[in-house]
Design a protein around this motif. Structure first.
Motif, mmCIF file in Angstrom:
data_model
loop_
_atom_site.group_PDB
_atom_site.id
_atom_site.type_symbol
_atom_site.label_atom_id
_atom_site.label_comp_id
_atom_site.label_asym_id
_atom_site.label_seq_id
_atom_site.Cartn_x
_atom_site.Cartn_y
_atom_site.Cartn_z
ATOM 1 N N GLU A 89 0.824 -1.205 0.033
ATOM 2 C CA GLU A 89 -0.126 0.080 0.197
ATOM 3 C C GLU A 89 0.789 1.443 0.048
ATOM 4 N N ASP A 102 -5.408 2.214 -2.073
ATOM 5 C CA ASP A 102 -6.698 2.296 -1.434
ATOM 6 C C ASP A 102 -7.155 0.684 -1.429
ATOM 7 N N ALA A 103 -7.195 0.116 -2.692
ATOM 8 C CA ALA A 103 -7.916 -1.191 -2.959
ATOM 9 C C ALA A 103 -7.162 -2.199 -1.981
ATOM 10 N N ALA A 105 -5.468 -1.615 0.674
ATOM 11 C CA ALA A 105 -5.523 -1.123 2.118
ATOM 12 C C ALA A 105 -7.033 -1.714 2.530
ATOM 13 N N THR A 106 -8.026 -1.845 1.756
ATOM 14 C CA THR A 106 -9.285 -2.585 2.015
ATOM 15 C C THR A 106 -9.131 -3.805 2.356
ATOM 16 N N VAL A 107 -8.526 -4.668 1.654
ATOM 17 C CA VAL A 107 -8.437 -5.969 1.946
ATOM 18 C C VAL A 107 -7.722 -6.324 3.157
ATOM 19 N N ARG A 108 -7.132 -5.397 3.739
ATOM 20 C CA ARG A 108 -6.337 -5.647 5.064
ATOM 21 C C ARG A 108 -7.448 -5.781 6.311
ATOM 22 N N ARG A 109 -8.768 -5.548 5.883
ATOM 23 C CA ARG A 109 -9.937 -5.636 6.705
ATOM 24 C C ARG A 109 -10.342 -6.999 6.616
ATOM 25 N N GLN A 112 -13.258 -7.577 4.318
ATOM 26 C CA GLN A 112 -13.131 -7.350 3.002
ATOM 27 C C GLN A 112 -12.118 -8.200 2.124
ATOM 28 N N TRP A 113 -11.225 -8.846 2.923
ATOM 29 C CA TRP A 113 -10.404 -9.890 2.293
ATOM 30 C C TRP A 113 -11.188 -11.197 2.115
ATOM 31 N N TYR A 116 -13.076 -10.329 -1.139
ATOM 32 C CA TYR A 116 -11.833 -10.342 -2.365
ATOM 33 C C TYR A 116 -11.565 -11.935 -2.620
#
Length: 181
Positions: A89, A102-103, A105-109, A112-113, A116
């Protein structure tokens, strides 16, 4: 191992500065196939916002099947553990790739992972199914970070999924050793 389509060469040079460009990897894989060597494809990691769209997955699958005669395609979602995603990121952000940063960073949650992974599996299965090659898929997946809903969905659409978990017998033995200690 392919990590993106050719049009993402510039961004991947930021993410993988010490790696051979994907175009070079593709050339070598085609050459190996032409020389009669057995070939396998590894799509890993297909980063969110960079190489996980159905169109990008389809382009990579088509290349592996039609240009390289691969026997199997291994796919593994990006690993959410450790600091790899944070470093990715940051590198993307520093290079001016804000949307991609940002995309990632999102999958770190957690949720959201999981989303994905489900989307990526669906895209890969769809691409291979359209080419009547779903039997070649080896989607490597650790279930520990999946939401219950996504885990259920994946279990119902598990063609090609290789769950990366220890057999129950090993888990039971480890638990017994910890209790004894």
């Amino acid at each position: 191992s392919l990590t993106a389509t050719k049009d993402k060469a510039k961004i991947m040079s930021v993410v993988e500065p010490m790696a051979s460009p994907n175009a070079e990897r593709m050339r070598v894989l085609r050459e190996a196939h032409k020389k009669g060597l057995r070939t396998y494809g590894m799509l890993c990691p297909l980063l969110p916002g960079i190489a996980d769209s159905p169109q990008q997955v389809d382009e990579l699958v088509e290349f592996l099947l039609e240009k390289c005669g691969i026997e199997e395609i291994f796919v593994e979602p990006v690993n959410p553990r450790g600091n790899g995603l944070v470093l990715t990121e940051n590198a993307l952000s520093d290079a001016g790739y804000s949307a991609e940063a940002d995309a990632v960073a999102t999958v770190r949650r957690h949720n959201q992972w999981s989303k994905y992974c489900r989307k990526l599996l669906k895209s890969v299965q769809s691409s291979l199914r359209a080419r009547k090659s779903l039997d070649k898929l080896r989607f490597l997946l650790y279930p520990s970070n999946l939401t219950p809903a996504d885990e259920q969905w994946i279990k119902h659409h598990s063609k090609g999924v290789k769950w990366l978990i220890k057999p129950e017998k090993e888990v039971d033995q480890e638990a017994g050793k910890k209790k004894a200690a």
